[in-house]
Design a protein around this motif. Structure first.
Motif, PDB file in Angstrom:
ATOM      1  N   ARG A 152       0.845  -1.193   0.000  1.00 59.83           N
ATOM      2  CA  ARG A 152       0.000   0.000   0.000  1.00 59.83           C
ATOM      3  C   ARG A 152       0.878   1.240   0.000  1.00 59.83           C
ATOM      4  O   ARG A 152       2.111   1.146   0.144  1.00 59.83           O
ATOM      5  CB  ARG A 152      -0.899  -0.002   1.236  1.00 59.83           C
ATOM      6  N   GLN A 161      -3.328  -2.726  -2.131  1.00 60.06           N
ATOM      7  CA  GLN A 161      -4.416  -1.824  -1.745  1.00 60.06           C
ATOM      8  C   GLN A 161      -4.115  -0.469  -2.378  1.00 60.06           C
ATOM      9  O   GLN A 161      -3.134   0.184  -2.033  1.00 60.06           O
ATOM     10  CB  GLN A 161      -4.494  -1.704  -0.229  1.00 60.06           C
ATOM     11  N   HIS A 217      -5.086   3.456  -3.934  1.00 60.20           N
ATOM     12  CA  HIS A 217      -5.920   4.650  -3.861  1.00 60.20           C
ATOM     13  C   HIS A 217      -5.202   5.780  -4.586  1.00 60.20           C
ATOM     14  O   HIS A 217      -4.010   5.679  -4.893  1.00 60.20           O
ATOM     15  CB  HIS A 217      -6.199   5.037  -2.406  1.00 60.20           C
ATOM     16  N   ILE A 245      -7.068  -4.367  -4.805  1.00 61.86           N
ATOM     17  CA  ILE A 245      -8.242  -3.750  -4.194  1.00 61.86           C
ATOM     18  C   ILE A 245      -8.085  -2.245  -4.348  1.00 61.86           C
ATOM     19  O   ILE A 245      -7.143  -1.657  -3.817  1.00 61.86           O
ATOM     20  CB  ILE A 245      -8.369  -4.139  -2.714  1.00 61.86           C
ATOM     21  N   SER A 290      -9.725   1.848  -4.513  1.00 64.20           N
ATOM     22  CA  SER A 290     -10.776   2.771  -4.085  1.00 64.20           C
ATOM     23  C   SER A 290     -11.518   3.293  -5.309  1.00 64.20           C
ATOM     24  O   SER A 290     -11.018   3.247  -6.435  1.00 64.20           O
ATOM     25  CB  SER A 290     -10.176   3.930  -3.304  1.00 64.20           C
ATOM     26  N   GLN A 347     -13.615   4.698  -0.791  1.00 66.20           N
ATOM     27  CA  GLN A 347     -12.372   5.002  -0.103  1.00 66.20           C
ATOM     28  C   GLN A 347     -12.488   4.820   1.410  1.00 66.20           C
ATOM     29  O   GLN A 347     -11.565   4.304   2.049  1.00 66.20           O
ATOM     30  CB  GLN A 347     -11.930   6.437  -0.420  1.00 66.20           C
ATOM     31  N   ILE A 356     -12.129   1.008   2.327  1.00 68.89           N
ATOM     32  CA  ILE A 356     -11.077   0.166   1.757  1.00 68.89           C
ATOM     33  C   ILE A 356     -10.251  -0.544   2.821  1.00 68.89           C
ATOM     34  O   ILE A 356      -9.852  -1.698   2.639  1.00 68.89           O
ATOM     35  CB  ILE A 356     -10.181   0.988   0.794  1.00 68.89           C
ATOM     36  N   THR A 377     -10.144  -4.575   2.951  1.00 66.18           N
ATOM     37  CA  THR A 377      -8.844  -5.235   2.790  1.00 66.18           C
ATOM     38  C   THR A 377      -8.522  -6.104   3.991  1.00 66.18           C
ATOM     39  O   THR A 377      -8.051  -7.244   3.844  1.00 66.18           O
ATOM     40  CB  THR A 377      -7.735  -4.199   2.574  1.00 66.18           C
TER      41      THR A 377
END
Length: 268
Positions: free
Chosen positions: A53, A113, A115, A133, A135, A195, A198, A202
């Motif tokens: 992430r 993850q 975004h 995964i 957003s 968002q 998330i 996750t």
């Protein structure tokens, strides 16, 4: 603070890109720490899943253009021959390209993850993961063409396998920006969630993996990836070997017993 944070908690290895002021664009320190983290994961029997992430507003903006211009980062060679093409090629091989090679050796599930923005090599690093995964605000781009570069970090390998050759070439030739819903339809991401949900989503997904039968999960991952380059006979031969192994394990006995008793299995 370090450009990359690595920690392991409750069997989950978390790799956090930590240059929020640069949208987590790669630095030399980040690449070295990333390689070390993946080597630790690869060699661990304790780690059951990996989460990648980014801190701040985005997942990863890819390579840091300022560092490239300065001759630093993953274009900097050990003998500082940054003026030659061979030095730049070897630098990529020794540094950022070690990441996909290490990920190929890791049997544990690897989850990205995502975004904000995932551009260029930042998107490629997500494509190398098993599950993505994202957003609802995610923006994705293979942006190499915008600075006259070829996709040096694995896009030419991973992207067409996910979206097909024509769509891959379209993205690579134009540098177009893809948003969440289109990315989901194309197969660029696995899940799209709000968002503000998330983290919860996750965490829930990771817990399913962590609490599952570990050897079966790892051997299944290996079978899926290796079967891409195998004949049907070779794939079936490999998976029958895996079947023979897992049916000797306690997880199999526990699973069968749980089914017989109409309850959820508990794996160690």
């Amino acid at each position: 603070m370090s450009d990359l944070i690595f920690n392991v908690e409750d069997h989950i290895a978390k790799i956090t890109l930590n240059r929020p002021d640069r949208l987590n664009a790669f630095s030399e320190e980040m690449i070295h720490l990333w390689i070390e983290a993946l080597e630790t994961v690869r060699d661990s029997d304790h780690i059951r899943a990996v989460l990648i992430r980014g801190n701040g507003k985005s997942f990863c903006a890819g390579g840091d253009i300022k560092e490239m211009i300065a001759g630093n980062g993953f274009y900097k060679s050990e003998d500082d021959l940054t003026s030659t093409g061979l030095a730049r090629k070897n630098s990529l091989w020794k540094k950022v390209q070690r990441i996909p090679l290490l990920l190929e050796e890791i049997d544990q599930p690897v989850i990205a993850q995502m975004h904000g923005a995932a551009f260029g090599a930042g998107l490629d690093m997500a494509l190398m993961c098993d599950i993505r995964i994202a957003s609802e605000e995610i923006r994705l781009s293979e942006s190499y063409v915008n600075v006259g570069l070829v996709p040096g970090d694995g896009a030419a390998y991973f992207l067409p396998r996910l979206v097909g050759k024509d769509r891959a070439l379209d993205m690579l030739w134009t540098g177009k920006v893809i948003e969440a819903e289109e990315a989901k339809q194309m197969g660029l991401v696995t899940f799209v969630v709000p968002q503000d949900e998330i983290e919860t989503f996750t965490d829930g997904y990771l817990q399913k993996i962590v609490n599952g039968p570990q050897q079966a999960i790892r051997l299944t991952k290996r079978a899926v990836y290796q079967s891409e380059t195998m004949s049907l006979r070779s794939s079936l031969d490999m998976i029958s070997s895996s079947m023979g192994l897992v049916t000797e394990l306690e997880d199999y006995q526990q699973g069968v017993q749980a089914v017989m008793e109409k309850r959820k299995a508990t794996f160690k």
